[in-house]
Enzyme design. Structure first.
Site, mmCIF file in Angstrom:
data_model
loop_
_atom_site.group_PDB
_atom_site.id
_atom_site.type_symbol
_atom_site.label_atom_id
_atom_site.label_comp_id
_atom_site.label_asym_id
_atom_site.label_seq_id
_atom_site.Cartn_x
_atom_site.Cartn_y
_atom_site.Cartn_z
ATOM 1 N N SER A 38 0.830 -1.206 0.000
ATOM 2 C CA SER A 38 0.000 0.000 0.000
ATOM 3 C C SER A 38 0.867 1.260 0.000
ATOM 4 O O SER A 38 1.677 1.441 -0.904
ATOM 5 C CB SER A 38 -0.954 -0.038 1.194
ATOM 6 N N ASP A 186 -5.795 -3.987 -2.164
ATOM 7 C CA ASP A 186 -4.725 -3.636 -1.228
ATOM 8 C C ASP A 186 -4.018 -4.875 -0.657
ATOM 9 O O ASP A 186 -4.653 -5.790 -0.150
ATOM 10 C CB ASP A 186 -5.344 -2.835 -0.074
#
Length: 306
Positions: A38, A186
Site C-alpha cells: 500500500s 490492497d
C-alpha cells in the site's frame, strides 16, 4: 552500510516512513532491495527508481490529495453517489489518478517497468497486493509469471496501484490475463508488513530493516453514521487500523523501526501540513532511536546463527 528495506502500508501515515528513510540516509545507509504494501509500496517503488529521502519529503509534504479525487474531496460526495458507485464498481473511488501520478514520478527518473530496475531478470523491488478472485497473495513482479505475463515488461505504477487499492474506498483493479480476470486489491488484506520477504536460510550479508507504523494509544471513536456504506467503511477502517497492532515476533521486532502515527487513520487523506510535519518527525526520531541501539552482529548472533 547496505540494507534492505520493508515498508508497511498505512495511507497518509506513510509520511512517517519518509521521516525514517531520511534519518537512515543521513547516517550513511544505502538501500539495496525494497518491499512494501500500500503506502509502503509507494515509498519502496520511488526509492527503487532512485528518489532520495529528501526528494520524497518534498513530495509528501506538498502533495495535494485532491488530485487523486478529481475536484471533489472524498468526504463531500453524497451518500447516494457513493452507494451507486459501490454496488456498480465494487468500490467508490477510482485509483486511475494515483497510478497516473506515480507513473509521472517514475518517468522523471527514466524507469517505468520492473525491467528498468532489474539486473539479470531479478527485481530489487517487491510489491504486495491481494488477488481476491484467486484468494491469494500477489508478490509483484515475481508472481506475474503465474498469470502468463512477463514480469520485466510490467509497469511499476500499475503494481503500486494494485497494492494501494483499499477495498470499498477504491475500485478493485481488474487484472486481465490470458486465462481470465482477477480482482486485485490492497496488499494489506493479506500482508501489510512483509518483513519476511528477503529472508533465507543463509546468514545475511546485510540486514533487512522493517519500517512499521504503530499507534500506542488507539482511540476508536464511535461512528455517528448508521447507513450501510458508512458501516462498511467502519469495518474496513477497523481492519486496517487493527492490523497495525498485530504481534511482531522477536526476530522481526528487533530489526523493525516502530513509528507512532499520532492517531491518524489509514483512510484519513486530508491531513494538515502541520500533522504531516509531525508524522515526518515521528518517523525521523523513531529511526534515530532505533539506530542508537541497533547492532547487526548482535542480531546475527541472537537470531540467525544457531
Amino acid at each position: 552500510m547496505i540494507v534492505d528495506a520493508v515498508f508497511e502500508g498505512g495511507g497518509m501515515k506513510g509520511i512517517g516512513l519518509v521521516g525514517a528513510v531520511c534519518y537512515f540516509e543521513k547516517m550513511g545507509y544505502k538501500w539495496n532491495r525494497f518491499a512494501g504494501t500500500s503506502a509502503g509500496a509507494i515509498i519502496a517503488a520511488l526509492l527503487a527508481v532512485g528518489y532520495t529521502g529528501e526528494e520524497l519529503k518534498d513530495i509528501v509534504m506538498n502533495l495535494d490529495e485532491k488530485i487523486f479525487f478529481k475536484k471533489k474531496k472524498i468526504w463531500e460526495l453524497s451518500m447516494i453517489k457513493k452507494s451507486i458507485s459501490f454496488f456498480k464498481d465494487k468500490g467508490i473511488y477510482s485509483s486511475d489518478a494515483v497510478e497516473k501520478y506515480i507513473r509521472q514520478l517514475l518517468i522523471k527518473k527514466g524507469k517505468i517497468t520492473f525491467g528498468d530496475i532489474s539486473i539479470d531478470g531479478k527485481s530489487p523491488l517487491k510489491i504486495i497486493a491481494s488477488d481476491i478472485t484467486k484468494k491469494t497473495m500477489l508478490i509483484l513482479p515475481d508472481d506475474l509469471k503465474n498469470y502468463g505475463i512477463d514480469p520485466m515488461k510490467f509497469e511499476i505504477s500499475e503494481a503500486v496501484r494494485m497494492s494501494i487499492s483499499i477495498p470499498l474506498y477504491f475500485k478493485p483493479v481488474k487484472f486481465h490475463y490470458k486465462e481470465g480476470c482477477s480482482y486485485i486489491v490492497d496488499g494489506g488484506i493479506l500482508s501489510n508488513f512483509p518483513i519476511w520477504i528477503f529472508d533465507t536460510e543463509k546468514v545475511p550479508a546485510w540486514p533487512t530493516i522493517g519500517f512499521k507504523l504503530v499507534e500506542n494509544s488507539v482511540s476508536y471513536k464511535e461512528s455517528k453514521k448508521t447507513d450501510f456504506i458508512s458501516y462498511l467503511f467502519d469495518i474496513m477502517e477497523t481492519m486496517l487500523d487493527k492490523n497495525e497492532e498485530i504481534y511482531v515476533k522477536d526476530k522481526y521486532a528487533v530489526r523493525t523501526v516502530f513509528i507512532p502515527t499520532l492517531g491518524v487513520k489509514a483512510t484519513e487523506f486530508n491531513i494538515s501540513k502541520e500533522m504531516r510535519s509531525k508524522l515526518f518527525k515521528s518517523g525521523y526520531n523513531s529511526a534515530e532511536r532505533f539506530l542508537h541501539l541497533w547492532d547487526f552482529q548482535n542480531y546475527i548472533r541472537d537470531y540467525v546463527v544457531k
